[in-house]
Design a protein around this motif. Sequence first.
Motif, PDB file in Angstrom:
ATOM      1  N   GLY A   1       0.827  -1.197   0.000  1.00 55.88           N
ATOM      2  CA  GLY A   1       0.000   0.000   0.000  1.00 55.88           C
ATOM      3  C   GLY A   1       0.860   1.245   0.000  1.00 55.88           C
ATOM      4  N   PRO A   2       0.243   2.419  -0.127  1.00 59.51           N
ATOM      5  CA  PRO A   2       1.000   3.676  -0.117  1.00 59.51           C
ATOM      6  C   PRO A   2       1.714   3.878   1.214  1.00 59.51           C
ATOM      7  N   MET A   3       2.947   4.346   1.167  1.00 54.40           N
ATOM      8  CA  MET A   3       3.699   4.513   2.409  1.00 54.40           C
ATOM      9  C   MET A   3       3.062   5.558   3.323  1.00 54.40           C
ATOM     10  N   GLN A   4       2.337   6.513   2.743  1.00 50.70           N
ATOM     11  CA  GLN A   4       1.692   7.525   3.580  1.00 50.70           C
ATOM     12  C   GLN A   4       0.504   6.959   4.358  1.00 50.70           C
ATOM     13  N   ASP A   5       0.069   5.744   4.018  1.00 50.07           N
ATOM     14  CA  ASP A   5      -1.023   5.095   4.751  1.00 50.07           C
ATOM     15  C   ASP A   5      -0.525   4.209   5.891  1.00 50.07           C
ATOM     16  N   VAL A   6       0.764   3.945   5.925  1.00 47.50           N
ATOM     17  CA  VAL A   6       1.303   3.000   6.905  1.00 47.50           C
ATOM     18  C   VAL A   6       1.285   3.612   8.306  1.00 47.50           C
ATOM     19  N   GLU A   7       0.815   2.840   9.272  1.00 52.58           N
ATOM     20  CA  GLU A   7       0.791   3.263  10.681  1.00 52.58           C
ATOM     21  C   GLU A   7       2.113   2.841  11.323  1.00 52.58           C
ATOM     22  N   TRP A   8       3.094   3.715  11.194  1.00 51.95           N
ATOM     23  CA  TRP A   8       4.449   3.363  11.612  1.00 51.95           C
ATOM     24  C   TRP A   8       4.523   3.010  13.087  1.00 51.95           C
ATOM     25  N   HIS A   9       3.653   3.614  13.898  1.00 55.80           N
ATOM     26  CA  HIS A   9       3.715   3.365  15.341  1.00 55.80           C
ATOM     27  C   HIS A   9       3.317   1.935  15.699  1.00 55.80           C
ATOM     28  N   LYS A  10       2.718   1.218  14.747  1.00 51.91           N
ATOM     29  CA  LYS A  10       2.341  -0.173  15.009  1.00 51.91           C
ATOM     30  C   LYS A  10       3.458  -1.150  14.635  1.00 51.91           C
ATOM     31  N   LEU A  11       4.565  -0.621  14.130  1.00 50.60           N
ATOM     32  CA  LEU A  11       5.702  -1.459  13.760  1.00 50.60           C
ATOM     33  C   LEU A  11       6.792  -1.339  14.820  1.00 50.60           C
ATOM     34  N   PRO A  12       7.606  -2.372  14.978  1.00 54.87           N
ATOM     35  CA  PRO A  12       8.686  -2.300  15.971  1.00 54.87           C
ATOM     36  C   PRO A  12       9.801  -1.381  15.496  1.00 54.87           C
TER      37      PRO A  12
END
Length: 455
Positions: free
Chosen positions: A185-196
Amino acid sequence: MSKSTVIYTKIGEHRGKQRLWLEGNRLARTGISPGQRFNLVAGRKSLTLQFAADGAYKVSRRKRGENELPVIDITAAELAEALGKVERVRVVVRGNRIDITIHHHDLAESERMERLLKALSNGEPLEIGSIAHGGGVLDLAIHTGLADAGVPSRLAFANELEGAYLDASLANNPVWDEDSIAIQGPMQDVEWHKLPPVHLLLAGLPCTGASLSGRAKNGLAHAEAHETAGSLFVAFLNAIQTLRPAAVLLENVPPYQNTVSMMVIRNVLSGLGYEVQETVLDGHALGALERRDRLCMLAVSKGIEVDLGKLEPVRQREASLQEVLEPHEAVASRYKAYSYLADKEARDLASGKGFRRQLLDGSEDGLGTIGRGYAKARSTEPFIRHPDDPGLSRLLTKAEHARVKTIPEELVHGLPETVSHELLGQSVVFTAFRAVGRLVGNCLASLKRSDAIAA
């Protein structure tokens, strides 16, 4: 609720001691006045000023016009003992106390280095994140280079917009393990805080808005005007601030170096405590037949000593193109007349444009850049001339395309020619970035040894 003031400021120095200077209406509005006394109470990575009639320290004064404003000047040993050697602090003034804590950027800088050193000392694989992953050529190159230096690594996650490219990487790229997270998906949609958090973040931001051909094709005055790629640097910076990697590697076309996006990236990363360096990697000089230049930006936390100027090739380039070409019998049916390209070349020459086709016979020691749209048989990209009929030529096969970029052929195994050329055409020269990975790995291995000696 009592009035409060929050101040983000730098720690100064006075006569060899750390110094914190606070003054003005920022203090006065909360009720602090000259002559008040206070004590310093050290906490865990914090320092508190508690106001008390019998305090050991006193608020000074500074006259400004008709007003006397409070001044707090702290050079006491408690400042260094409580906070350590930091550059920036967060000061909260409220009620009868002032709380001083380490600036969140300095905390993040310290935390990311602690995580890195812990992983290195324990021999744990470095966690690597990948943005605009494509087929994972950059990732495999960096993982391989790190392994060359004895530094293990694993792919924590990879984000890619195009499902076909992500599927290809999942099928063929050995960087994946069962715990790696695939994000389409688009990187601007990624919820970075849910990744380690990761130790190293890799990114190959799309170059369609920055490349000369991309800007000309789309009629762009500047890279940021591109409808889809222009603002992706914002998502990239958000990922860095959230994931707190100890090092960040960005690759792109050389013109990206002069964009507003790159200027913002440099400034933001410097503000986050990274030391940023850039170079343009010459793929041909670093061991590939393709003459492909690529911008490489490396941002590292303070304490990681890496110098891209010391980059060295990790392989010897083939003496000629012939060494990577398929046997003639295997590709004989691929030759075509491409008369429309010959006609275009004649028109270009007649109009003084000077564009010439790259018609190669295999004796050359290199070839020009092959782009994402290579399967479209464009006029200025490399073709192999028929050995007996000069009116016929052919495109490189996907395997040959991989070889001139030194990309492992298994990365395009089972893929159609068109998808393979797209994936390869927008990738990096593998050996160039393997050299970067090895250089970084050697520096990290040295850092591990230094940390072990210090311990």
